[in-house]
Design a protein around this motif. Sequence first.
Motif: not given
Length: 285
Positions: A270, A274, A277
């Motif tokens: 990604t 994360p 996020t």
Amino acid sequence: MNTKTAFSVIAPAKLNLFLHINARRKDGYHELETLFTFLNFGDTLDFSLDENNQILITGDTKGIADTDNLIYKAALLLQKHTNISLGAKINLTKRLPMGGGVGGGSSDAATTLLALNKLWNTQLSIEQLAGIGLQLGADVPVFIRGRSAIAQGIGEQLVDVELEQKWYCVVHPNQHVSTAQIFTHPDLKRDTPKISGDWRAHKLTNDCEPLVKKLCPEVEKTLQWLLKYAPSKMTGTGSCCFVEFASQVQAQDVLDKLPHTWQGFVASSTNVSPAHTELAAIFDQ
Ligand SMILES: C[C@@](CO)(OP(=O)(O)O)[C@H](O)COP(=O)(O)OP(=O)(O)OC[C@H]1O[C@@H](n2ccc(N)nc2=O)[C@H](O)[C@@H]1O
Ligand SMILES: Nc1ncnc2c1ncn2[C@@H]1O[C@H](COP(=O)(O)OP(=O)(O)O)[C@@H](O)[C@H]1O
């Protein structure tokens, strides 16, 4: 203002998709060029507010003394930097192999800085947190910024890149490789020329790989075994090795065949960490 006093956040793994070493500096550190991306897999850190200024670490600390734990060091640095008189209880669930080249310790430190900055409402900028993080390790700033990036300098000068999402099978050959041991070894290749122009047009390798393979035959075996399925690479200074695929099924198929002596996991990459996020979902709604 969101006043959450307890929450959990991931400390994700990183991969070095290539790692070139350009030179050794007078202070012993190395000038390098490396491509970092993040994986949707990592340690979990549970944070809760402590009204006293104590930092209490629990969980899978794997024999690391509190005062050596990068989580504790990160919390202490943030307390000092901001003069805050609050503390925290932090529980670690460890999934990332230590000394595995997936940046577990650095990622734990970065998630701690990002999370406590929210928990304590200290409102430091990403640049300020990255500056504090750099005192803990060359790898910490990329986790603080949380964007796939090409790093230069000692790893702290970052230029964001957009990469296609891929699936990885990451294998840990049950070997701990010390970053310091690799960087002080006389046989390390340290003279790769800096990339000029578009990095995608260059031959991209990991300059630590030949040395680590020599010092650690199990890493060589792992790379050879993975080669049956796809081009295999080592991340960072090792010991984890990985193969890249377009789909989860292909990566899982390799993991399913993994010899029992090694451990591994499957994860997608990604461009946004994360940890960022998850923190945004908790604090910015
Ligand atoms: C080289 C990388 C690639 O991601 O290896 P991994 O540790 O992830 O495998 C990292 O940048 C490592 O970052 P990090 O693990 O935070 O390094 P530090 O704690 O700052 O330093 C560990 C040891 O590596 C050496 N080191 C580190 C980074 C660098 N650019 N040159 C170095 O020579 C330092 O001299 C030190 O002896
Ligand atoms: N919270 C932590 N998690 C992992 N390692 C830590 C932590 N705190 C300190 N360390 C130390 O940092 C060293 C490097 O750990 P790690 O980041 O997992 O390796 P790598 O940089 O190879 O990915 C470990 O061997 C350990 O001694």
